[in-house]
Design an enzyme around this catalytic site. Structure first.
Site, mmCIF file in Angstrom:
data_model
loop_
_atom_site.group_PDB
_atom_site.id
_atom_site.type_symbol
_atom_site.label_atom_id
_atom_site.label_comp_id
_atom_site.label_asym_id
_atom_site.label_seq_id
_atom_site.Cartn_x
_atom_site.Cartn_y
_atom_site.Cartn_z
ATOM 1 N N HIS A 472 -13.996 2.583 -0.957
ATOM 2 C CA HIS A 472 -13.143 1.506 -1.454
ATOM 3 C C HIS A 472 -13.026 1.513 -2.971
ATOM 4 C CE1 HIS A 472 -14.433 -0.788 2.445
ATOM 5 N NE2 HIS A 472 -13.508 0.128 2.679
HETATM 6 C C1 LIG Z 1 -12.570 7.984 4.720
HETATM 7 C C2 LIG Z 1 -12.028 6.609 4.422
HETATM 8 C C3 LIG Z 1 -12.315 5.567 5.295
HETATM 9 C C4 LIG Z 1 -11.820 4.281 5.018
HETATM 10 N N1 LIG Z 1 -11.985 3.310 5.955
HETATM 11 C C5 LIG Z 1 -11.327 2.136 5.811
HETATM 12 C C6 LIG Z 1 -11.296 1.182 6.864
HETATM 13 O O1 LIG Z 1 -11.849 1.394 7.948
HETATM 14 N N2 LIG Z 1 -10.618 0.019 6.653
HETATM 15 C C7 LIG Z 1 -9.996 -0.254 5.464
HETATM 16 O O2 LIG Z 1 -9.437 -1.339 5.315
HETATM 17 N N3 LIG Z 1 -10.013 0.635 4.459
HETATM 18 C C8 LIG Z 1 -10.625 1.834 4.617
HETATM 19 N N4 LIG Z 1 -10.569 2.771 3.630
HETATM 20 C C9 LIG Z 1 -9.928 2.416 2.362
HETATM 21 C C10 LIG Z 1 -8.412 2.285 2.429
HETATM 22 O O3 LIG Z 1 -7.861 3.188 3.355
HETATM 23 C C11 LIG Z 1 -7.857 2.515 1.021
HETATM 24 O O4 LIG Z 1 -8.424 1.582 0.131
HETATM 25 C C12 LIG Z 1 -6.342 2.380 0.944
HETATM 26 O O5 LIG Z 1 -5.713 3.165 1.925
HETATM 27 C C13 LIG Z 1 -5.890 2.774 -0.462
HETATM 28 O O6 LIG Z 1 -4.515 2.504 -0.591
HETATM 29 P P1 LIG Z 1 -3.747 2.899 -1.933
HETATM 30 O O7 LIG Z 1 -2.322 2.611 -1.691
HETATM 31 O O8 LIG Z 1 -4.428 2.257 -3.091
HETATM 32 O O9 LIG Z 1 -3.998 4.457 -2.124
HETATM 33 P P2 LIG Z 1 -3.775 5.668 -1.089
HETATM 34 O O10 LIG Z 1 -3.533 5.165 0.295
HETATM 35 O O11 LIG Z 1 -4.908 6.607 -1.290
HETATM 36 O O12 LIG Z 1 -2.400 6.311 -1.583
HETATM 37 C C14 LIG Z 1 -2.234 7.035 -2.756
HETATM 38 C C15 LIG Z 1 -1.175 8.083 -2.466
HETATM 39 O O13 LIG Z 1 -0.718 8.636 -3.690
HETATM 40 C C16 LIG Z 1 -0.642 10.029 -3.574
HETATM 41 N N5 LIG Z 1 -0.776 10.577 -4.919
HETATM 42 C C17 LIG Z 1 -1.849 10.479 -5.736
HETATM 43 N N6 LIG Z 1 -1.601 11.095 -6.904
HETATM 44 C C18 LIG Z 1 -0.333 11.583 -6.817
HETATM 45 C C19 LIG Z 1 0.498 12.335 -7.691
HETATM 46 N N7 LIG Z 1 0.077 12.692 -8.913
HETATM 47 N N8 LIG Z 1 1.732 12.680 -7.268
HETATM 48 C C20 LIG Z 1 2.187 12.311 -6.046
HETATM 49 N N9 LIG Z 1 1.431 11.608 -5.170
HETATM 50 C C21 LIG Z 1 0.192 11.245 -5.565
HETATM 51 C C22 LIG Z 1 -1.785 10.371 -2.637
HETATM 52 O O14 LIG Z 1 -1.645 11.646 -2.061
HETATM 53 C C23 LIG Z 1 -1.725 9.235 -1.641
HETATM 54 O O15 LIG Z 1 -0.859 9.519 -0.569
HETATM 55 C C24 LIG Z 1 -11.059 4.052 3.848
HETATM 56 C C25 LIG Z 1 -10.769 5.097 2.986
HETATM 57 C C26 LIG Z 1 -11.221 6.369 3.265
HETATM 58 C C27 LIG Z 1 -10.866 7.495 2.331
#
Ligand SMILES: Cc1cc2nc3c(=O)[nH]c(=O)nc-3n(C[C@H](O)[C@H](O)[C@H](O)COP(=O)(O)OP(=O)(O)OC[C@H]3O[C@@H](n4cnc5c(N)ncnc54)[C@H](O)[C@@H]3O)c2cc1C
Length: 535
Positions: A472
Site C-alpha cells: 500500500h
Molecule cells: C500484490 C498486491 C496486492 C494488493 N492487495 C490489495 C488488496 O487485496 N486490496 C486492496 O484494496 N489493495 C490491494 N493492493 C493495493 C492496491 O491494488 C493499490 O493501492 C492500487 O491499485 C493503486 O492504484 P493507483 O491508481 O494508485 O496505481 P496503480 O494501480 O499501480 O496504477 C498505476 C499505473 O500507471 C502505470 N504507469 C506507471 N508509470 C508509468 C509511466 N511512466 N508511463 C505510463 N504508465 C505508467 C502503471 O503501469 C500502472 O498501470 C495490492 C497491491 C499489490 C501490488
C-alpha cells in the site's frame, strides 16, 4: 484515432485503479477527447482474471514492475518487494482483491487537516457510486456502480474457527467491514464478479473502450510532462526507440501510482530544486515535498501447521484434488481458486490510546515461506497483521534521467518506537487468537516463528527478519490544505496549471485499510472536480 501529435482535452497517464476510472468517467462526455497512456500491455493473461492467480503475478516479469526498496535499516538491511501492476488495470489487476475502504475517521481526519471536501460524509457518495454490491444497495453501499463487490464463495472451516477465536477474545462478529463500523471479525468482501476478478480495467475501462472520444495507448512509457512555462500542455512517451508527443488542451492527469507519479514529476522538472539539479533535470518548479511522506502498511506473518488437510497447500500438492479444484471452479466458481489474499480477518484495537482499530488481521488458508514463494508442502495456514496507521515516513526519488530506471524507494519501516511497539502487539494478538480453543484445535504447531520465539525483543527481531509490505505505498504527492503540500484539495499541483495527480500518491495519510477501493473513490471524486473546474 491517431494519437501521436494529436490534441486531446485530457491526457491521463497510467491505466491503474485511478487512471481507468478517470478515463471512463471523463469520456462519458462525448464532447471531450481523452487519451489514456499505459506503460504495460493488455490484460489478457488468464491469471489476472482467476482470483488466486495473484500468486502467479507477484513476480511476473511483464505484468509487474517488480520494484524493491533500498536496503531497509530497521529490517536488517533487507530490500523489500514492492510489486506494482504494469498492465491495463494497474495494481488492481494483480492485487489480493480485498474490498476494504478504511475508517470513516480517516477521511474526517483528512478534512480536519485541511483537505476540504474529503470528510467521510463527502466521500461516501463516491464509494457508493463506484460500487455494485452483491448484497444490494443500502446506506453504506451502492448497488449499480461499475465495481463488483462480492462475498466469499463459501465458508471455510478454518475461517469459522478463526472468527470464533476473535469472538472469544472479545471482538464482535462483523459481516461488513465497510458498514457502520470497521471493528470486529468476519469474512472479507472482495472485488470479484461470479468468481472472476473485478479490476479497474474490467469495471471501468473495458465498458468504455468503444467510445470514439477515448483513445488508449498501451506499451508506452511516458517519459515526461511537457510544460509551457508553468502550464502542463502535453506528455511525451516512448515506444521502443520512438518518442511521441500529444497535447492536452485542458489537463494532464497523472495516475502513475505512488511510485510512478513522483518519479515522473521529478523527471519533468517538478520536485526539490537541488535534487533535480544534481540529477541534471532543468527545474520547472521547486516543489520540495514531491516524493516525500511515503507511507505503507508493514505486514508480519505467523504460519501454522494444520491438523486437518483442508488448506490450499493440500489441494495444490495433490493432482487429483487439484483437478477437482479446477473443475469446481469451472463449473461453480467456488473453491480455492477464488481465495483472495485474506479470506477472513478482522480489525482490532491493541493500543490503549487508540479510539478505533489500529491493527488489521488477515487469515488465509495457505502458507509459504515468504510472499511470492511456492506454497509450503505441509498443510499450513497463515495469519498476518499490520499496523493500520504507521508513523514511519519514507520517500521515492528518481535516481536517473532514464525513466525506465526504477526510482529509489525508502520506506524506513519501523523507524519509530511507536511502529516497533505496534508490530510486537500485532504478533502478540495473532498468538492470542491462535491460543483460543476453537482455533488451537485446528493447529498442529506454530511453524514460524515457532514457540521458542518468546518475549517482545524476540518478536521484534522476527519482524525485522521477515516482515514484508502489504503493498500500500501511498502519499508521495500528498494533498493538503497548507502550501507545503504538493497538491491542493482539488488534487491540482500547486504552482502549475493544467496538472493534477490522482492516485495513491495523493492521499494525505494512508487509510486504515487496503487502498484499492479508496483510490477508486478518489478518482470518482476527481472526475467530478475536473468536470466542475472545466465549466
Ligand atoms: C500484490 C498486491 C496486492 C494488493 N492487495 C490489495 C488488496 O487485496 N486490496 C486492496 O484494496 N489493495 C490491494 N493492493 C493495493 C492496491 O491494488 C493499490 O493501492 C492500487 O491499485 C493503486 O492504484 P493507483 O491508481 O494508485 O496505481 P496503480 O494501480 O499501480 O496504477 C498505476 C499505473 O500507471 C502505470 N504507469 C506507471 N508509470 C508509468 C509511466 N511512466 N508511463 C505510463 N504508465 C505508467 C502503471 O503501469 C500502472 O498501470 C495490492 C497491491 C499489490 C501490488
Amino acid at each position: 484515432m491517431d494519437v501521436a501529435g494529436a490534441r486531446f482535452d485530457y491526457i491521463v497517464v497510467g491505466a491503474g485503479s485511478a487512471g481507468c476510472v478517470l478515463a471512463a468517467r471523463l469520456s462519458e462526455d462525448s464532447r471531450v477527447r481523452v487519451l489514456l497512456i499505459e506503460a504495460g500491455g493488455k490484460d489478457s493473461n488468464p491469471w489476472i482474471h482467476v482470483p488466486l492467480g495473484y500468486g502467479k503475478l507477484f513476480t511476473h516479469p511483464k505484468l509487474n514492475w517488480r520494484f524493491e526498496t533500498e536496503p531497509e535499516p530497521e529490517l536488517g538491511n533487507r530490500r523489500i518487494a514492492q510489486p506494482r501492476g504494469r498492465v491495463l488495470g494497474g495494481s488492481s489487476a494483480i492485487n489480493g482483491l480485498l474490498y476494504v475502504r478504511g475508517q470513516a475517521q480517516d477521511f474526517d481526519q483528512w478534512a480536519q487537516a485541511g483537505c476540504t471536501g474529503w470528510s467521510h460524509d463527502d466521500v461516501l457518495p463516491y464509494f457508493r457510486r463506484s460500487e455494485r454490491q452483491v448484497r444490494g444497495a443500502d446506506r453504506w453501499h451502492g448497488g449499480d456502480g461499475p465495481l463488483d463487490v462480492s462475498d466469499q464463495s463459501e465458508p471455510h472451516p478454518f475461517c469459522e474457527a478463526f472468527i470464533a477465536a476473535g469472538e472469544n477474545i472479545g471482538a464482535r462478529r462483523n459481516d461488513d467491514f465497510n458498514g457502520a463500523t470497521q471493528d470486529g471479525v468476519g469474512y472479507y468482501q472482495t472485488t470479484m464478479r461470479r468468481g472472476r476478478r473485478a479490476s479497474a480495467a474490467t469495471a471501468y475501462l473495458h465498458p468504455a473502450r468503444s467510445r470514439r472520444n477515448l483513445a488508449v495507448v498501451t506499451d508506452a512509457l511516458v517519459t515526461r510532462v511537457v510544460f509551457d512555462g508553468l502550464r502542463a500542455v502535453g506528455v511525451e512517451w516512448r515506444v521502443g526507440a520512438g518518442v511521441f508527443r500529444a497535447d492536452a488542451m485542458r489537463e494532464v492527469v497523472l495516475c502513475a501510482g505512488a511510485i510512478g507519479s513522483p518519479q515522473l514529476l521529478e523527471l519533468s522538472g517538478v520536485g526539490q530544486a537541488e535534487r533535480l539539479r544534481t540529477l541534471g533535470v532543468p527545474v520547472v518548479l521547486d516543489a520540495p515535498q514531491v516524493g516525500e511522506n511515503l507511507q505503507d502498511h508493514l505486514q508480519v506473518r505467523v504460519v501454522f501447521k494444520a491438523r486437518r488437510p483442508l488448506t490450499v497447500n493440500d489441494e495444490l500438492a495433490n493432482p487429483l484434488r487439484m483437478a477437482r479444484m479446477a473443475l469446481r471452479y469451472a463449473l461453480f466458481r467456488k473453491g480455492s481458486l477464488t481465495v483472495s489474499a485474506g479470506y477472513a480477518g478482522g480489525f482490532f484495537t491493541t493500543s490503549p490510546v487508540s479510539d478505533t482499530p489500529d491493527t488489521q488481521v488477515l487469515f488465509i488458508p495457505f502458507s509459504m515461506a515468504k510472499s511470492g514463494a511456492r506454497l509450503d508442502r505441509f498443510s499450513g495456514f497463515t495469519i498476518s497483521a499490520c499496523q493500520l496507521r504507521p508513523t514511519s515516513r519514507g520517500s521515492v526519488h528518481a535516481v536517473s534521467l532514464d525513466p525506465a530506471t526504477p526510482p529509489a524507494i525508502r520506506l524506513n519501516y519501523l523507524s519509530t518506537a511507536t511502529d516497533r511497539l505496534a508490530v510486537v502487539r500485532a504478533l502478540t494478538l495473532i498468538r492470542s487468537l491462535a491460543a483460543q480453543p476453537s482455533l488451537s484445535g485446528e493447529i498442529a504447531k506454530e511453524h514460524a516463528p515457532g514457540l521458542d520465539t518468546q518475549g517482545d525483543a524476540a518478536l521484534l527481531d522476527y519482524a525485522r527478519a521477515t516482515a514484508s509490505s502489504l503493498y500500500h505505498p501511498t502519499c508521495t504527492v500528498r494533498m493538503g490544505g497548507s502550501p507545503d503540500a504538493p497538491l491542493d484539495p482539488r488534487l491540482r499541483l500547486r504552482g502549475i496549471d493544467g496538472l493534477r495527480v490522482v492516485d495513491g500518491s495523493a492521499m494525505p495519510d494512508v487509510v486504515s485499510g487496503n487502498t484499492n477501493a479508496p483510490i477508486i473513490m478518489m478518482a470518482e471524486k476527481a472526475a467530478d472536480m475536473i468536470r466542475e473546474d472545466a465549466r
